[in-house]
Design a protein around this motif. Sequence first.
Motif, PDB file in Angstrom:
ATOM      1  N   LEU A  21       6.757   9.007 -14.849  1.00 47.76           N
ATOM      2  CA  LEU A  21       7.494   9.664 -15.934  1.00 47.76           C
ATOM      3  C   LEU A  21       8.043   8.627 -16.910  1.00 47.76           C
ATOM      4  CD1 LEU A  21       8.794  12.394 -16.958  1.00 47.76           C
ATOM      5  CD2 LEU A  21      10.766  11.791 -15.520  1.00 47.76           C
ATOM      6  N   LEU A  22       7.932   8.924 -18.191  1.00 44.94           N
ATOM      7  CA  LEU A  22       8.543   8.052 -19.185  1.00 44.94           C
ATOM      8  C   LEU A  22       9.319   8.860 -20.216  1.00 44.94           C
ATOM      9  CD1 LEU A  22       6.220   7.051 -22.063  1.00 44.94           C
ATOM     10  CD2 LEU A  22       5.186   8.188 -20.116  1.00 44.94           C
ATOM     11  N   LEU A  23      10.345   8.231 -20.744  1.00 47.27           N
ATOM     12  CA  LEU A  23      11.109   8.704 -21.892  1.00 47.27           C
ATOM     13  C   LEU A  23      10.668   7.855 -23.068  1.00 47.27           C
ATOM     14  CD1 LEU A  23      13.693  10.439 -22.799  1.00 47.27           C
ATOM     15  CD2 LEU A  23      14.984   8.333 -22.409  1.00 47.27           C
ATOM     16  N   TYR A  24      10.393   8.476 -24.214  1.00 50.75           N
ATOM     17  CA  TYR A  24       9.886   7.719 -25.350  1.00 50.75           C
ATOM     18  C   TYR A  24      10.219   8.444 -26.645  1.00 50.75           C
ATOM     19  CZ  TYR A  24       6.103  11.157 -25.749  1.00 50.75           C
ATOM     20  OH  TYR A  24       5.385  12.317 -25.919  1.00 50.75           O
ATOM     21  N   ASN A  38       2.403   9.831 -17.652  1.00 48.96           N
ATOM     22  CA  ASN A  38       1.141   9.182 -17.995  1.00 48.96           C
ATOM     23  C   ASN A  38      -0.005   9.878 -17.259  1.00 48.96           C
ATOM     24  OD1 ASN A  38      -0.847   7.447 -18.865  1.00 48.96           O
ATOM     25  ND2 ASN A  38      -0.203   5.716 -17.590  1.00 48.96           N
ATOM     26  N   ARG A  39      -0.901  10.510 -18.038  1.00 49.43           N
ATOM     27  CA  ARG A  39      -2.055  11.257 -17.527  1.00 49.43           C
ATOM     28  C   ARG A  39      -1.634  12.465 -16.685  1.00 49.43           C
ATOM     29  NH1 ARG A  39      -6.360   6.350 -16.111  1.00 49.43           N
ATOM     30  NH2 ARG A  39      -5.722   5.016 -17.844  1.00 49.43           N
ATOM     31  N   GLY A  40      -0.477  13.004 -16.994  1.00 50.83           N
ATOM     32  CA  GLY A  40       0.002  14.188 -16.293  1.00 50.83           C
ATOM     33  C   GLY A  40       0.858  15.034 -17.211  1.00 50.83           C
ATOM     34  N   SER A  41       1.661  15.919 -16.642  1.00 52.74           N
ATOM     35  CA  SER A  41       2.491  16.849 -17.395  1.00 52.74           C
ATOM     36  C   SER A  41       3.957  16.679 -17.009  1.00 52.74           C
ATOM     37  CB  SER A  41       2.062  18.295 -17.138  1.00 52.74           C
ATOM     38  OG  SER A  41       3.022  19.212 -17.615  1.00 52.74           O
ATOM     39  N   ALA A  42       4.769  16.250 -17.963  1.00 54.93           N
ATOM     40  CA  ALA A  42       6.203  16.147 -17.704  1.00 54.93           C
ATOM     41  C   ALA A  42       6.824  17.525 -17.517  1.00 54.93           C
ATOM     42  CB  ALA A  42       6.888  15.405 -18.855  1.00 54.93           C
ATOM     43  N   ARG A  43       6.306  18.492 -18.248  1.00 51.60           N
ATOM     44  CA  ARG A  43       6.834  19.854 -18.107  1.00 51.60           C
ATOM     45  C   ARG A  43       6.682  20.343 -16.669  1.00 51.60           C
ATOM     46  NH1 ARG A  43       5.013  25.138 -21.735  1.00 51.60           N
ATOM     47  NH2 ARG A  43       6.534  26.589 -20.837  1.00 51.60           N
ATOM     48  N   ASP A  44       5.508  20.148 -16.106  1.00 52.29           N
ATOM     49  CA  ASP A  44       5.276  20.599 -14.739  1.00 52.29           C
ATOM     50  C   ASP A  44       6.029  19.739 -13.734  1.00 52.29           C
ATOM     51  OD1 ASP A  44       3.616  22.516 -15.787  1.00 52.29           O
ATOM     52  OD2 ASP A  44       1.757  21.441 -15.302  1.00 52.29           O
ATOM     53  N   ALA A  45       6.045  18.432 -13.960  1.00 53.18           N
ATOM     54  CA  ALA A  45       6.679  17.523 -13.001  1.00 53.18           C
ATOM     55  C   ALA A  45       8.172  17.806 -12.862  1.00 53.18           C
ATOM     56  CB  ALA A  45       6.455  16.074 -13.438  1.00 53.18           C
TER      57      ALA A  45
END
Length: 266
Positions: free
Chosen positions: A230-233, A245-252
């Motif tokens: 997870l990253l904040l940007y 990165n290569r995933g979904s922050a919404r789902d995570a």
Amino acid sequence: MAPSVLTFLSDYGTDDDFVGVCHGVIACAAPEVRVLDVTHGVPRHDVRTGAIVLRRALPYFPAGVHLAVVDPEVGTERRAVALRCADEDRVLIGPDNGLLSLAAQRFGGVVEAVDVTRSPHRRESAAATFHGRDVFAPIAAALATGALLAGAGEPLDPDEIVRLHMPLAEVDGDELVAHAIAFDRFGNVTLDVEHEELTGSGLRLGTPVRVNGTDARYAVTFADVEPGELLLYEDAYRTLALAVNRGSARDALGLGLDAEVRISPA
């Protein structure tokens, strides 16, 4: 000099003839005006997403007349309006349902407003269900070719314009309390914090952070963290956002619209 650019945003999509017909109406009335499509992929009836897109996108377009149609209450007593903004002499036109309010705020607020529901520039015998073609497009074309805003409709107090109510980020101790206000197709999460509002948040680029109790890094781009992390940007519009990165922050993070997001230095 009359504006030579007219931008167009809607939830019409591109499968039907709605956008093309609006372009045709504008071309008949103002063949010299260049029409630039912002997007017609706003989710149908989603006034809020349309307002957010309009606010973040218009600074990248030349000043001119900006037509926006996301109008689930078309044909009712809702007003049709045209607004002049304080900055850059931009004119916004569309339904008075909050769609124009965030962009108007971005450009310094409204200094002149008219109710164009009965405008002399609208097409005769306007259809109750297609104001994009019969009301907004011809009025936008007239304004883009130099017609006076005051002559396009009845004067309206700018304070009467419908405003979109959005959650507000705040600093709570050592935490930045933000909200998930939009999601893209990658699962990236737009937060209600713009670049200028980061001052005083305590967040430092390149450092670890905690997001709703989850470890993350405040980074520049996706590849600054490992796949799955997870990253904040700051996104391309300099708005704070979350991604995996290569995933979904919404789902995570299991986030829904307007969900609270608490961010603090790790």
